[in-house]
Design a protein around this motif. Structure first.
Motif, PDB file in Angstrom:
ATOM      1  N   GLU A  60       0.777  -1.405  -0.030  1.00 18.85           N
ATOM      2  CA  GLU A  60       0.096  -0.057  -0.073  1.00 18.85           C
ATOM      3  C   GLU A  60       0.882   1.301   0.053  1.00 18.85           C
ATOM      4  OE1 GLU A  60      -2.632   0.113   3.447  1.00 18.85           O
ATOM      5  OE2 GLU A  60      -3.548   1.882   2.696  1.00 18.85           O
ATOM      6  N   ALA A  61       0.451   2.284  -0.528  1.00 18.08           N
ATOM      7  CA  ALA A  61      -0.418   2.571  -1.449  1.00 18.08           C
ATOM      8  C   ALA A  61      -0.107   2.362  -2.827  1.00 18.08           C
ATOM      9  CB  ALA A  61      -1.333   3.574  -1.210  1.00 18.08           C
ATOM     10  N   ARG A  62       0.859   3.146  -3.401  1.00 16.30           N
ATOM     11  CA  ARG A  62       1.293   3.042  -4.659  1.00 16.30           C
ATOM     12  C   ARG A  62       1.830   1.763  -5.227  1.00 16.30           C
ATOM     13  NH1 ARG A  62       5.898   7.100  -3.780  1.00 16.30           N
ATOM     14  NH2 ARG A  62       5.328   7.067  -1.392  1.00 16.30           N
ATOM     15  N   GLY A  63       2.298   0.705  -4.489  1.00 13.93           N
ATOM     16  CA  GLY A  63       2.558  -0.510  -5.063  1.00 13.93           C
ATOM     17  C   GLY A  63       1.259  -1.183  -5.825  1.00 13.93           C
ATOM     18  N   ARG A  82      -0.829  -4.129   3.490  1.00 12.53           N
ATOM     19  CA  ARG A  82      -1.513  -2.865   3.988  1.00 12.53           C
ATOM     20  C   ARG A  82      -0.781  -2.206   5.108  1.00 12.53           C
ATOM     21  NH1 ARG A  82      -7.376  -1.338   2.894  1.00 12.53           N
ATOM     22  NH2 ARG A  82      -6.216   0.393   2.707  1.00 12.53           N
ATOM     23  N   LYS A  83      -0.891  -1.036   5.397  1.00  9.72           N
ATOM     24  CA  LYS A  83      -0.540  -0.150   6.562  1.00  9.72           C
ATOM     25  C   LYS A  83      -1.412  -1.018   7.865  1.00  9.72           C
ATOM     26  CE  LYS A  83       2.167   2.209   4.090  1.00  9.72           C
ATOM     27  NZ  LYS A  83       1.872   3.570   3.383  1.00  9.72           N
ATOM     28  N   LYS A  84      -0.787  -0.735   9.074  1.00  6.98           N
ATOM     29  CA  LYS A  84      -1.521  -1.373  10.232  1.00  6.98           C
ATOM     30  C   LYS A  84      -2.966  -0.821  10.207  1.00  6.98           C
ATOM     31  CE  LYS A  84      -1.118  -2.324  14.948  1.00  6.98           C
ATOM     32  NZ  LYS A  84      -1.246  -3.659  14.738  1.00  6.98           N
ATOM     33  N   GLN A  97      11.285   0.694   9.411  1.00  4.83           N
ATOM     34  CA  GLN A  97      11.621   2.145   9.288  1.00  4.83           C
ATOM     35  C   GLN A  97      11.791   2.546   7.888  1.00  4.83           C
ATOM     36  OE1 GLN A  97      15.181   2.987  11.394  1.00  4.83           O
ATOM     37  NE2 GLN A  97      13.971   3.708  13.024  1.00  4.83           N
ATOM     38  N   LEU A  98      11.030   3.907   7.472  1.00  6.96           N
ATOM     39  CA  LEU A  98      11.185   4.079   6.286  1.00  6.96           C
ATOM     40  C   LEU A  98      12.409   5.151   6.311  1.00  6.96           C
ATOM     41  CD1 LEU A  98       7.298   5.329   5.354  1.00  6.96           C
ATOM     42  CD2 LEU A  98       9.161   3.889   3.985  1.00  6.96           C
ATOM     43  N   GLU A  99      12.642   5.772   4.777  1.00  9.39           N
ATOM     44  CA  GLU A  99      13.507   6.571   4.759  1.00  9.39           C
ATOM     45  C   GLU A  99      13.327   7.849   5.617  1.00  9.39           C
ATOM     46  OE1 GLU A  99      13.691   8.032   0.834  1.00  9.39           O
ATOM     47  OE2 GLU A  99      15.381   9.118   0.940  1.00  9.39           O
ATOM     48  N   TYR A 100      12.170   8.122   5.844  1.00 10.69           N
ATOM     49  CA  TYR A 100      11.471   9.295   6.699  1.00 10.69           C
ATOM     50  C   TYR A 100      10.558   9.356   7.638  1.00 10.69           C
ATOM     51  CZ  TYR A 100       8.391   8.928   2.457  1.00 10.69           C
ATOM     52  OH  TYR A 100       7.778   8.599   1.595  1.00 10.69           O
ATOM     53  N   ALA A 101      10.400   7.847   8.112  1.00  5.73           N
ATOM     54  CA  ALA A 101       9.417   7.749   9.217  1.00  5.73           C
ATOM     55  C   ALA A 101       9.290   6.427   9.653  1.00  5.73           C
ATOM     56  CB  ALA A 101       7.910   8.198   8.858  1.00  5.73           C
ATOM     57  N   LEU A 121       6.101  -6.868  -5.047  1.00  5.44           N
ATOM     58  CA  LEU A 121       6.290  -5.684  -5.792  1.00  5.44           C
ATOM     59  C   LEU A 121       5.950  -4.308  -5.478  1.00  5.44           C
ATOM     60  CD1 LEU A 121       4.726  -5.871  -9.477  1.00  5.44           C
ATOM     61  CD2 LEU A 121       4.291  -3.913  -8.234  1.00  5.44           C
ATOM     62  N   ASP A 122       6.915  -3.195  -5.595  1.00 10.20           N
ATOM     63  CA  ASP A 122       6.089  -1.907  -5.253  1.00 10.20           C
ATOM     64  C   ASP A 122       6.660  -0.815  -6.099  1.00 10.20           C
ATOM     65  OD1 ASP A 122       5.404   0.026  -3.443  1.00 10.20           O
ATOM     66  OD2 ASP A 122       6.789  -0.462  -1.834  1.00 10.20           O
ATOM     67  N   ASP A 123       6.138   0.346  -5.850  1.00 14.61           N
ATOM     68  CA  ASP A 123       6.442   1.363  -7.084  1.00 14.61           C
ATOM     69  C   ASP A 123       7.934   1.776  -7.012  1.00 14.61           C
ATOM     70  OD1 ASP A 123       5.914   2.702  -4.531  1.00 14.61           O
ATOM     71  OD2 ASP A 123       5.941   4.725  -5.659  1.00 14.61           O
ATOM     72  N   LEU A 124       8.389   1.857  -5.604  1.00 13.54           N
ATOM     73  CA  LEU A 124       9.793   2.463  -5.536  1.00 13.54           C
ATOM     74  C   LEU A 124      10.466   1.902  -4.412  1.00 13.54           C
ATOM     75  CD1 LEU A 124      10.557   6.254  -5.804  1.00 13.54           C
ATOM     76  CD2 LEU A 124      11.166   4.850  -3.436  1.00 13.54           C
ATOM     77  N   ILE A 125      11.884   1.485  -4.492  1.00 16.76           N
ATOM     78  CA  ILE A 125      12.632   0.898  -3.498  1.00 16.76           C
ATOM     79  C   ILE A 125      13.719   2.073  -2.970  1.00 16.76           C
ATOM     80  CG2 ILE A 125      14.058  -1.036  -2.624  1.00 16.76           C
ATOM     81  CD1 ILE A 125      13.042  -2.621  -5.184  1.00 16.76           C
ATOM     82  N   ALA A 126      13.571   2.360  -1.976  1.00 17.91           N
ATOM     83  CA  ALA A 126      14.478   3.383  -1.176  1.00 17.91           C
ATOM     84  C   ALA A 126      15.527   2.517  -0.278  1.00 17.91           C
ATOM     85  CB  ALA A 126      13.639   4.622  -0.478  1.00 17.91           C
ATOM     86  N   THR A 127      15.340   2.528   0.982  1.00 17.84           N
ATOM     87  CA  THR A 127      16.157   2.012   1.800  1.00 17.84           C
ATOM     88  C   THR A 127      15.741   0.323   1.856  1.00 17.84           C
ATOM     89  OG1 THR A 127      14.404   1.935   3.724  1.00 17.84           O
ATOM     90  CG2 THR A 127      15.987   3.757   3.353  1.00 17.84           C
ATOM     91  N   GLY A 128      14.813  -0.016   1.340  1.00 18.09           N
ATOM     92  CA  GLY A 128      14.395  -1.351   1.372  1.00 18.09           C
ATOM     93  C   GLY A 128      13.820  -1.911   2.569  1.00 18.09           C
ATOM     94  N   GLY A 129      13.621  -1.126   3.398  1.00 19.57           N
ATOM     95  CA  GLY A 129      13.042  -1.402   4.817  1.00 19.57           C
ATOM     96  C   GLY A 129      11.691  -2.084   4.456  1.00 19.57           C
ATOM     97  N   THR A 130      10.664  -1.292   3.845  1.00 20.69           N
ATOM     98  CA  THR A 130       9.582  -1.712   3.727  1.00 20.69           C
ATOM     99  C   THR A 130       9.329  -3.229   3.039  1.00 20.69           C
ATOM    100  OG1 THR A 130       8.865   0.489   3.064  1.00 20.69           O
ATOM    101  CG2 THR A 130       7.067  -1.383   2.570  1.00 20.69           C
ATOM    102  N   LEU A 131      10.437  -3.168   2.023  1.00 18.82           N
ATOM    103  CA  LEU A 131      10.145  -4.859   1.390  1.00 18.82           C
ATOM    104  C   LEU A 131      11.000  -5.851   2.118  1.00 18.82           C
ATOM    105  CD1 LEU A 131      10.590  -3.180  -2.253  1.00 18.82           C
ATOM    106  CD2 LEU A 131       8.645  -4.720  -1.421  1.00 18.82           C
TER     107      LEU A 131
HETATM  108  O1  LIG Z   1      12.504   1.188   0.538  1.00 18.65           O
HETATM  109  P1  LIG Z   1      11.713   1.916   1.559  1.00 18.65           P
HETATM  110  O2  LIG Z   1      12.600   2.977   2.327  1.00 18.65           O
HETATM  111  O3  LIG Z   1      11.121   1.195   2.574  1.00 18.65           O
HETATM  112  O4  LIG Z   1      10.589   3.042   1.006  1.00 18.65           O
HETATM  113  C1  LIG Z   1      10.000   2.685  -0.199  1.00 18.65           C
HETATM  114  C2  LIG Z   1       8.439   2.951   0.144  1.00 18.65           C
HETATM  115  O5  LIG Z   1       8.113   4.087   0.642  1.00 18.65           O
HETATM  116  C3  LIG Z   1       6.990   4.581  -0.077  1.00 18.65           C
HETATM  117  O6  LIG Z   1       5.615   4.175   0.343  1.00 18.65           O
HETATM  118  P2  LIG Z   1       5.113   5.228   1.614  1.00 18.65           P
HETATM  119  O7  LIG Z   1       5.122   4.637   2.727  1.00 18.65           O
HETATM  120  O8  LIG Z   1       5.549   6.574   1.567  1.00 18.65           O
HETATM  121  O9  LIG Z   1       3.492   5.201   1.321  1.00 18.65           O
HETATM  122  P3  LIG Z   1       2.412   5.335  -0.237  1.00 18.65           P
HETATM  123  O10 LIG Z   1       2.637   4.293  -1.238  1.00 18.65           O
HETATM  124  O11 LIG Z   1       1.318   4.951   0.876  1.00 18.65           O
HETATM  125  O12 LIG Z   1       2.621   6.828  -0.435  1.00 18.65           O
HETATM  126  C4  LIG Z   1       7.252   3.686  -1.421  1.00 18.65           C
HETATM  127  O13 LIG Z   1       5.889   3.534  -2.133  1.00 18.65           O
HETATM  128  C5  LIG Z   1       7.615   2.423  -0.957  1.00 18.65           C
HETATM  129  O14 LIG Z   1       6.600   1.533  -0.286  1.00 18.65           O
END
Ligand SMILES: O=P(O)(O)OC[C@H]1O[C@H](OP(=O)(O)OP(=O)(O)O)[C@H](O)[C@@H]1O
Ligand SMILES: Nc1ncnc2[nH]cnc12
Length: 177
Positions: A60-63, A82-84, A97-101, A121-131
């Motif tokens: 969630e959500a963009r993925g 999904r988010k909790k 942990q996210l890049e910013y939260a 699958l996700d829209d964007l991989i930043a730190t990889g923490g979510t995945l």
């Molecule tokens: O690799 P990471 O550092 O974990 O960050 C990547 C995640 O951050 C963004 O989602 P976000 O939590 O901002 O939620 P959204 O899709 O609901 O906007 C993005 O869609 C990834 O899921």
């Protein structure tokens, strides 16, 4: 597929969002451009058509936006992470942990096909923490994650080390902020 297509033209770069110092790679401009969205889904289908993928799980959500048309085209099950607090009934959850939260995600373990190969699958991989957290939820639910896919990758944030040993594929990568 159009190999001359430049996906970068359809990714909006927004400095200092949502926090100062973060360059935000905004995929809403892909969704607002049918040929760019089609390019992404076609590319994903081309990549995975001959690979053994039993289901796709998305974040969630963009993925979700990329995973739903992909699951339909591939005719494979779509599992929502999904988010909790958003999924009813029995769930497994993981904090990360996210890049910013900080954040927490959940899955319906009963939706995960036992012993099967689930593409994450996700829209964007930043730190990889979510995945990373999502991978753990899928494995805890009884399936494997043979590969992770992101439309956009920010490898300078070292997601490969966080997600190791799972192979990662992206359509486009950026190398700095
Ligand atoms: O690799 P990471 O550092 O974990 O960050 C990547 C995640 O951050 C963004 O989602 P976000 O939590 O901002 O939620 P959204 O899709 O609901 O906007 C993005 O869609 C990834 O899921
Ligand atoms: N820099 C970034 N741009 C877009 N989405 C993100 N999610 C985490 N970091 C991000």
């Amino acid at each position: 597929m159009n190999t001359a297509f430049n996906l970068d033209d359809y990714i909006r770069k927004v400095p200092d969002f949502p926090n100062k110092g973060v360059l935000f790679y905004d995929i809403t401009s892909i969704l607002a451009t049918p040929k760019a969205f089609r390019y992404c889904i076609d590319s994903m289908v081309d990549i995975y058509t001959d690979k053994t993928i039993d289901a796709v799980a998305a974040i969630e959500a963009r993925g979700f936006l990329f995973a739903a048309p992909f699951a339909d085209r591939m005719q494979i099950p779509l599992i929502l992470i999904r988010k909790k607090g958003k999924l009813p009934g029995k769930t497994l959850s993981k904090k990360y942990q996210l890049e910013y939260a900080d954040a927490e995600i959940e899955i319906h373990p009963d939706d995960v096909p036992s012993g099967k190969r689930v593409l994450l699958l996700d829209d964007l991989i930043a730190t990889g923490g979510t995945l990373k957290a999502a991978t753990e939820l899928i494995v805890q639910s009884g399936a494997s994650v043979p590969e992770i896919f992101g439309v956009v990758g920010l490898p300078f944030l070292n997601y490969a080390a966080v997600l190791d040993p799972v192979p990662i594929r992206t359509l486009i990568q950026y190398h700095s902020e």
